[in-house]
Design a protein around this motif. Structure first.
Motif, PDB file in Angstrom:
ATOM      1  N   LEU A  19       0.832  -1.203   0.000  1.00  0.00           N
ATOM      2  CA  LEU A  19       0.000   0.000   0.000  1.00  0.00           C
ATOM      3  C   LEU A  19       0.870   1.257   0.000  1.00  0.00           C
ATOM      4  O   LEU A  19       0.491   2.275  -0.580  1.00  0.00           O
ATOM      5  N   GLU A  63     -16.603  -9.230  -1.280  1.00  0.00           N
ATOM      6  CA  GLU A  63     -16.256  -9.417  -2.689  1.00  0.00           C
ATOM      7  C   GLU A  63     -14.950 -10.203  -2.772  1.00  0.00           C
ATOM      8  O   GLU A  63     -13.863  -9.633  -2.815  1.00  0.00           O
ATOM      9  N   GLU A  68     -12.083  -6.239  -2.246  1.00  0.00           N
ATOM     10  CA  GLU A  68     -12.900  -5.135  -1.742  1.00  0.00           C
ATOM     11  C   GLU A  68     -12.303  -3.770  -2.077  1.00  0.00           C
ATOM     12  O   GLU A  68     -13.033  -2.829  -2.339  1.00  0.00           O
ATOM     13  N   GLN A  69     -10.988  -3.656  -2.024  1.00  0.00           N
ATOM     14  CA  GLN A  69     -10.357  -2.349  -2.172  1.00  0.00           C
ATOM     15  C   GLN A  69      -9.243  -2.426  -3.203  1.00  0.00           C
ATOM     16  O   GLN A  69      -8.477  -3.389  -3.231  1.00  0.00           O
ATOM     17  N   GLU A  70      -9.151  -1.404  -4.032  1.00  0.00           N
ATOM     18  CA  GLU A  70      -8.086  -1.338  -5.029  1.00  0.00           C
ATOM     19  C   GLU A  70      -6.780  -0.932  -4.359  1.00  0.00           C
ATOM     20  O   GLU A  70      -6.777  -0.113  -3.443  1.00  0.00           O
ATOM     21  N   VAL A  71      -5.689  -1.505  -4.814  1.00  0.00           N
ATOM     22  CA  VAL A  71      -4.373  -1.059  -4.373  1.00  0.00           C
ATOM     23  C   VAL A  71      -4.118   0.239  -5.142  1.00  0.00           C
ATOM     24  O   VAL A  71      -3.735   0.215  -6.318  1.00  0.00           O
ATOM     25  N   ALA A  72      -4.377   1.366  -4.493  1.00  0.00           N
ATOM     26  CA  ALA A  72      -4.296   2.673  -5.147  1.00  0.00           C
ATOM     27  C   ALA A  72      -2.905   2.910  -5.709  1.00  0.00           C
ATOM     28  O   ALA A  72      -1.905   2.680  -5.034  1.00  0.00           O
ATOM     29  N   ARG A  83      -6.636  -5.812  -6.411  1.00  0.00           N
ATOM     30  CA  ARG A  83      -7.501  -5.398  -5.314  1.00  0.00           C
ATOM     31  C   ARG A  83      -7.179  -6.301  -4.137  1.00  0.00           C
ATOM     32  O   ARG A  83      -6.525  -7.328  -4.308  1.00  0.00           O
ATOM     33  N   TYR A  84      -7.650  -5.948  -2.958  1.00  0.00           N
ATOM     34  CA  TYR A  84      -7.297  -6.751  -1.789  1.00  0.00           C
ATOM     35  C   TYR A  84      -8.406  -6.804  -0.758  1.00  0.00           C
ATOM     36  O   TYR A  84      -9.345  -6.011  -0.780  1.00  0.00           O
ATOM     37  N   LEU A  85      -8.238  -7.793   0.114  1.00  0.00           N
ATOM     38  CA  LEU A  85      -9.064  -7.939   1.310  1.00  0.00           C
ATOM     39  C   LEU A  85      -8.114  -7.855   2.500  1.00  0.00           C
ATOM     40  O   LEU A  85      -7.176  -8.648   2.588  1.00  0.00           O
ATOM     41  N   GLN A  89     -11.495  -8.743   6.699  1.00  0.00           N
ATOM     42  CA  GLN A  89     -12.431  -9.172   5.659  1.00  0.00           C
ATOM     43  C   GLN A  89     -12.129 -10.597   5.198  1.00  0.00           C
ATOM     44  O   GLN A  89     -13.043 -11.323   4.822  1.00  0.00           O
TER      45      GLN A  89
END
Length: 161
Positions: A19, A63, A68-72, A83-85, A89
């Motif tokens: 991250l 998901e 759930e979340q994009e590695v920005a 993307r990651y959990l 999660q």
């Protein structure tokens, strides 16, 4: 070849490194190699889209296919950035997946229904009578992978390549 669903387990420290330095993520995961023997990588082949379809239909709360979340700021790993959990999660996902077996996942779905819904890869639904068993086998691997990740307190990164 085609679009392949992939997963990698990351320690919380590795996730924080990625991250903080998104370009590091791809190098770190590639350094793990493709070998699934150590349990840190999983390839669900082309079953990812069907699993997503079925889990969405069941109202699954996490998901797990697309993360759930994009590695920005991460570069494209094939068909977009990973993307990651996070570990919390992953635990929720593992607990929920463990309560759903393959037959429950697919329910009374037919191969024709998947074909008509445009689930990738569309050709498998019209030619392969064992197509749902193919999804079940990869789903079972995903359940085991997420359970192992949850028990280790790991995060999971996911991507389509």
């Amino acid at each position: 070849m085609g679009m392949i669903g992939k997963y990698a387990r990351l320690t919380p420290g590795e996730l924080q490194q990625i991250l903080g330095d998104p370009a590091l993520g791809h190098r770190l995961v590639e350094a793990m190699g493709e070998d699934e023997e150590d349990g840190r990588r999983l390839d669900v082949d082309k079953a990812w889209h069907a699993m997503s379809f079925f889990l969405d239909r069941l109202g699954f709360p996490v998901e797990v296919v697309f993360g759930e979340q994009e590695v920005a700021g991460a570069p494209d790993w094939g068909y977009g950035p990973p993307r990651y959990l996070p570990p919390a999660q992953v635990r929720v996902a593992a607990e929920g997946l463990a309560r759903i077996d393959g037959a429950t996942l697919t329910g009374a779905a037919s191969r024709q229904e998947l074909f008509e819904a445009g689930i990738y890869p569309d050709s498998i639904w019209t030619r392969d009578e064992d197509a749902l068993a193919y999804v079940w086998a990869h789903y079972d691997s995903l359940v085991a992978f997420m359970t192992t990740a949850a028990l280790a307190g790991d995060a999971v990164v996911t991507w389509i390549s």
